[in-house]
Design a protein around this motif. Sequence first.
Motif, PDB file in Angstrom:
ATOM      1  N   VAL A 136       0.836  -1.195   0.000  1.00  0.00           N
ATOM      2  CA  VAL A 136       0.000   0.000   0.000  1.00  0.00           C
ATOM      3  C   VAL A 136       0.877   1.254   0.000  1.00  0.00           C
ATOM      4  CG1 VAL A 136      -1.691   1.310   1.343  1.00  0.00           C
ATOM      5  CG2 VAL A 136      -1.914  -1.176   1.134  1.00  0.00           C
ATOM      6  N   MET A 137       1.958   1.219   0.758  1.00  0.00           N
ATOM      7  CA  MET A 137       2.870   2.357   0.811  1.00  0.00           C
ATOM      8  C   MET A 137       3.562   2.570  -0.526  1.00  0.00           C
ATOM      9  SD  MET A 137       4.329   1.405   4.594  1.00  0.00           S
ATOM     10  CE  MET A 137       5.701   2.560   4.608  1.00  0.00           C
ATOM     11  N   GLY A 138       3.940   1.477  -1.204  1.00  0.00           N
ATOM     12  CA  GLY A 138       4.555   1.602  -2.521  1.00  0.00           C
ATOM     13  C   GLY A 138       3.611   2.224  -3.530  1.00  0.00           C
ATOM     14  N   GLY A 139       2.336   1.798  -3.514  1.00  0.00           N
ATOM     15  CA  GLY A 139       1.356   2.399  -4.405  1.00  0.00           C
ATOM     16  C   GLY A 139       1.114   3.863  -4.090  1.00  0.00           C
ATOM     17  N   TYR A 140       1.100   4.195  -2.816  1.00  0.00           N
ATOM     18  CA  TYR A 140       0.915   5.580  -2.380  1.00  0.00           C
ATOM     19  C   TYR A 140       2.047   6.458  -2.899  1.00  0.00           C
ATOM     20  CZ  TYR A 140      -0.502   9.302   0.917  1.00  0.00           C
ATOM     21  OH  TYR A 140      -0.933  10.477   1.489  1.00  0.00           O
ATOM     22  N   LEU A 141       3.264   5.944  -2.833  1.00  0.00           N
ATOM     23  CA  LEU A 141       4.422   6.712  -3.299  1.00  0.00           C
ATOM     24  C   LEU A 141       4.270   7.105  -4.761  1.00  0.00           C
ATOM     25  CD1 LEU A 141       7.325   7.812  -3.073  1.00  0.00           C
ATOM     26  CD2 LEU A 141       8.140   5.505  -3.585  1.00  0.00           C
ATOM     27  N   PHE A 162       5.427  17.710  12.589  1.00  0.00           N
ATOM     28  CA  PHE A 162       5.652  18.567  11.430  1.00  0.00           C
ATOM     29  C   PHE A 162       5.472  17.770  10.150  1.00  0.00           C
ATOM     30  CE2 PHE A 162       9.648  16.727  12.697  1.00  0.00           C
ATOM     31  CZ  PHE A 162      10.260  16.354  11.509  1.00  0.00           C
ATOM     32  N   PRO A 163       5.050  18.423   9.052  1.00  0.00           N
ATOM     33  CA  PRO A 163       4.790  17.717   7.792  1.00  0.00           C
ATOM     34  C   PRO A 163       6.037  17.605   6.928  1.00  0.00           C
ATOM     35  CG  PRO A 163       4.047  19.981   7.616  1.00  0.00           C
ATOM     36  CD  PRO A 163       4.586  19.827   9.014  1.00  0.00           C
ATOM     37  N   ILE A 164       6.144  16.468   6.225  1.00  0.00           N
ATOM     38  CA  ILE A 164       7.173  16.281   5.216  1.00  0.00           C
ATOM     39  C   ILE A 164       6.520  15.640   3.993  1.00  0.00           C
ATOM     40  CG2 ILE A 164       9.047  16.008   6.904  1.00  0.00           C
ATOM     41  CD1 ILE A 164       8.966  13.001   6.341  1.00  0.00           C
ATOM     42  N   PRO A 165       7.110  15.774   2.798  1.00  0.00           N
ATOM     43  CA  PRO A 165       6.533  15.113   1.619  1.00  0.00           C
ATOM     44  C   PRO A 165       6.540  13.596   1.784  1.00  0.00           C
ATOM     45  CG  PRO A 165       8.126  16.790   0.975  1.00  0.00           C
ATOM     46  CD  PRO A 165       8.264  16.615   2.462  1.00  0.00           C
ATOM     47  N   ALA A 166       5.519  12.948   1.264  1.00  0.00           N
ATOM     48  CA  ALA A 166       5.410  11.495   1.396  1.00  0.00           C
ATOM     49  C   ALA A 166       6.616  10.780   0.811  1.00  0.00           C
ATOM     50  CB  ALA A 166       4.126  11.017   0.717  1.00  0.00           C
ATOM     51  N   TRP A 167       7.156  11.291  -0.317  1.00  0.00           N
ATOM     52  CA  TRP A 167       8.253  10.573  -0.961  1.00  0.00           C
ATOM     53  C   TRP A 167       9.486  10.513  -0.060  1.00  0.00           C
ATOM     54  CZ3 TRP A 167      13.061  12.546  -1.966  1.00  0.00           C
ATOM     55  CH2 TRP A 167      13.208  13.939  -1.973  1.00  0.00           C
ATOM     56  N   VAL A 168       9.706  11.535   0.760  1.00  0.00           N
ATOM     57  CA  VAL A 168      10.866  11.529   1.654  1.00  0.00           C
ATOM     58  C   VAL A 168      10.719  10.416   2.683  1.00  0.00           C
ATOM     59  CG1 VAL A 168      12.129  12.829   3.406  1.00  0.00           C
ATOM     60  CG2 VAL A 168      11.301  13.988   1.345  1.00  0.00           C
ATOM     61  N   MET A 169       9.565  10.376   3.338  1.00  0.00           N
ATOM     62  CA  MET A 169       9.337   9.379   4.373  1.00  0.00           C
ATOM     63  C   MET A 169       9.362   7.963   3.801  1.00  0.00           C
ATOM     64  SD  MET A 169       6.314   7.560   5.564  1.00  0.00           S
ATOM     65  CE  MET A 169       6.545   6.187   6.699  1.00  0.00           C
ATOM     66  N   LEU A 170       8.721   7.764   2.635  1.00  0.00           N
ATOM     67  CA  LEU A 170       8.606   6.419   2.072  1.00  0.00           C
ATOM     68  C   LEU A 170       9.924   5.917   1.485  1.00  0.00           C
ATOM     69  CD1 LEU A 170       5.088   6.817   0.424  1.00  0.00           C
ATOM     70  CD2 LEU A 170       5.657   5.473   2.462  1.00  0.00           C
ATOM     71  N   ILE A 171      10.674   6.792   0.834  1.00  0.00           N
ATOM     72  CA  ILE A 171      11.971   6.374   0.286  1.00  0.00           C
ATOM     73  C   ILE A 171      12.954   6.049   1.405  1.00  0.00           C
ATOM     74  CG2 ILE A 171      14.007   7.177  -0.972  1.00  0.00           C
ATOM     75  CD1 ILE A 171      11.764   6.308  -2.796  1.00  0.00           C
ATOM     76  N   VAL A 172      12.957   6.875   2.451  1.00  0.00           N
ATOM     77  CA  VAL A 172      13.826   6.588   3.597  1.00  0.00           C
ATOM     78  C   VAL A 172      13.447   5.256   4.226  1.00  0.00           C
ATOM     79  CG1 VAL A 172      14.442   7.321   5.936  1.00  0.00           C
ATOM     80  CG2 VAL A 172      14.422   8.985   4.069  1.00  0.00           C
ATOM     81  N   TRP A 173      12.147   5.035   4.410  1.00  0.00           N
ATOM     82  CA  TRP A 173      11.680   3.769   4.990  1.00  0.00           C
ATOM     83  C   TRP A 173      12.100   2.579   4.140  1.00  0.00           C
ATOM     84  CZ3 TRP A 173       8.562  -0.213   3.383  1.00  0.00           C
ATOM     85  CH2 TRP A 173       8.095  -1.093   4.372  1.00  0.00           C
ATOM     86  N   PHE A 174      11.911   2.671   2.830  1.00  0.00           N
ATOM     87  CA  PHE A 174      12.278   1.569   1.933  1.00  0.00           C
ATOM     88  C   PHE A 174      13.784   1.330   1.958  1.00  0.00           C
ATOM     89  CE2 PHE A 174      13.307   0.083  -2.459  1.00  0.00           C
ATOM     90  CZ  PHE A 174      12.728  -1.178  -2.358  1.00  0.00           C
ATOM     91  N   GLY A 175      14.565   2.413   1.965  1.00  0.00           N
ATOM     92  CA  GLY A 175      16.015   2.268   2.026  1.00  0.00           C
ATOM     93  C   GLY A 175      16.470   1.568   3.291  1.00  0.00           C
ATOM     94  N   LEU A 176      15.818   1.868   4.410  1.00  0.00           N
ATOM     95  CA  LEU A 176      16.165   1.210   5.672  1.00  0.00           C
ATOM     96  C   LEU A 176      15.841  -0.283   5.626  1.00  0.00           C
ATOM     97  CD1 LEU A 176      14.973   3.890   8.257  1.00  0.00           C
ATOM     98  CD2 LEU A 176      17.334   3.248   7.721  1.00  0.00           C
ATOM     99  N   GLN A 177      14.750  -0.653   4.939  1.00  0.00           N
ATOM    100  CA  GLN A 177      14.412  -2.078   4.829  1.00  0.00           C
ATOM    101  C   GLN A 177      15.477  -2.817   4.023  1.00  0.00           C
ATOM    102  OE1 GLN A 177      11.787  -2.610   6.905  1.00  0.00           O
ATOM    103  NE2 GLN A 177      11.933  -0.367   6.928  1.00  0.00           N
ATOM    104  N   LEU A 178      15.923  -2.217   2.922  1.00  0.00           N
ATOM    105  CA  LEU A 178      16.969  -2.839   2.112  1.00  0.00           C
ATOM    106  C   LEU A 178      18.266  -2.955   2.897  1.00  0.00           C
ATOM    107  CD1 LEU A 178      16.484  -1.166  -1.398  1.00  0.00           C
ATOM    108  CD2 LEU A 178      15.845  -3.490  -0.714  1.00  0.00           C
ATOM    109  N   LEU A 179      18.660  -1.870   3.558  1.00  0.00           N
ATOM    110  CA  LEU A 179      19.892  -1.880   4.333  1.00  0.00           C
ATOM    111  C   LEU A 179      19.840  -2.940   5.420  1.00  0.00           C
ATOM    112  CD1 LEU A 179      22.632  -0.555   4.978  1.00  0.00           C
ATOM    113  CD2 LEU A 179      21.403   1.049   6.448  1.00  0.00           C
TER     114      LEU A 179
END
Length: 248
Positions: A136-141, A162-179
């Motif tokens: 769901v998060m990937g589709g949202y991105l 505080f608000p941040i763009p969705a792509w920042v939060m989701l890309i960081v999250w995905f990168g952490l999963q890969l790492l």
Amino acid sequence: MFPIRDHNPSGRVPYVTYGLILLNVGIFASYWLTVPNEPRLAMFFIEWGVVPRRVMAGHGVHGLFTSMFLHAGLMHLAGNMLFLYIFGDNLEDILGHARYLGFYLLSGLAAAGLQIFADPASGVPMIGASGAIAGVMGGYLLLFPRAKIDILLIIVIFFRIFPIPAWVMLIVWFGLQLLSGFSVSGDDGGVAYWAHAGGFSAGLLMMIPVWIGLGGPAFWNRTRGQPPHPVAKYQTVTSGIPRVGRRK
């Protein structure tokens, strides 16, 4: 630091998202309150979760589905349901109820598949809705990369939303999963990082035809990567920092 809400209200009631949340909570309560001890609970997870070694031998294939509705503890459940609540309604709005449910389940299957592929000899059961929710998060991105996500930042006694763009939060999250997937052994137990990465990737790929149907790059040009409707606005919340007066 974790997300608590987005600024992207849904145009319809997300019955499937709410239903999935209620189903996960109900199933969790049903076994958490009735299974008498940890050894029995471990056997329960082995039977109904995904154990890569068993699946590769042709056993416990039903766990590919049932594992999506099991959680190891209250915080595991709460975290997953929070993410589903934040991101699920908007995809259900775009896909419709039936297609969204299929998308969710397929994302969960893809998540389990990559976890099995990454460590086929593992005897550790995998449970949780996080792989499907990652889809769901990937589709949202893909659809709403610039939608605002409110992040709760906590530093000791200080906190701020505080608000941040969705792509920042989701890309960081995905990168952490890969790492984490590359650095943590599956037999160590804990988090199924490859399931998260697999679900996220599957959700992103499955959403491409929908994105193209909406106009592809033209959809982004119309919406600028933001929700295609008025965004929700919330008041910024910040805790006060105690001040100590000086003695005269």
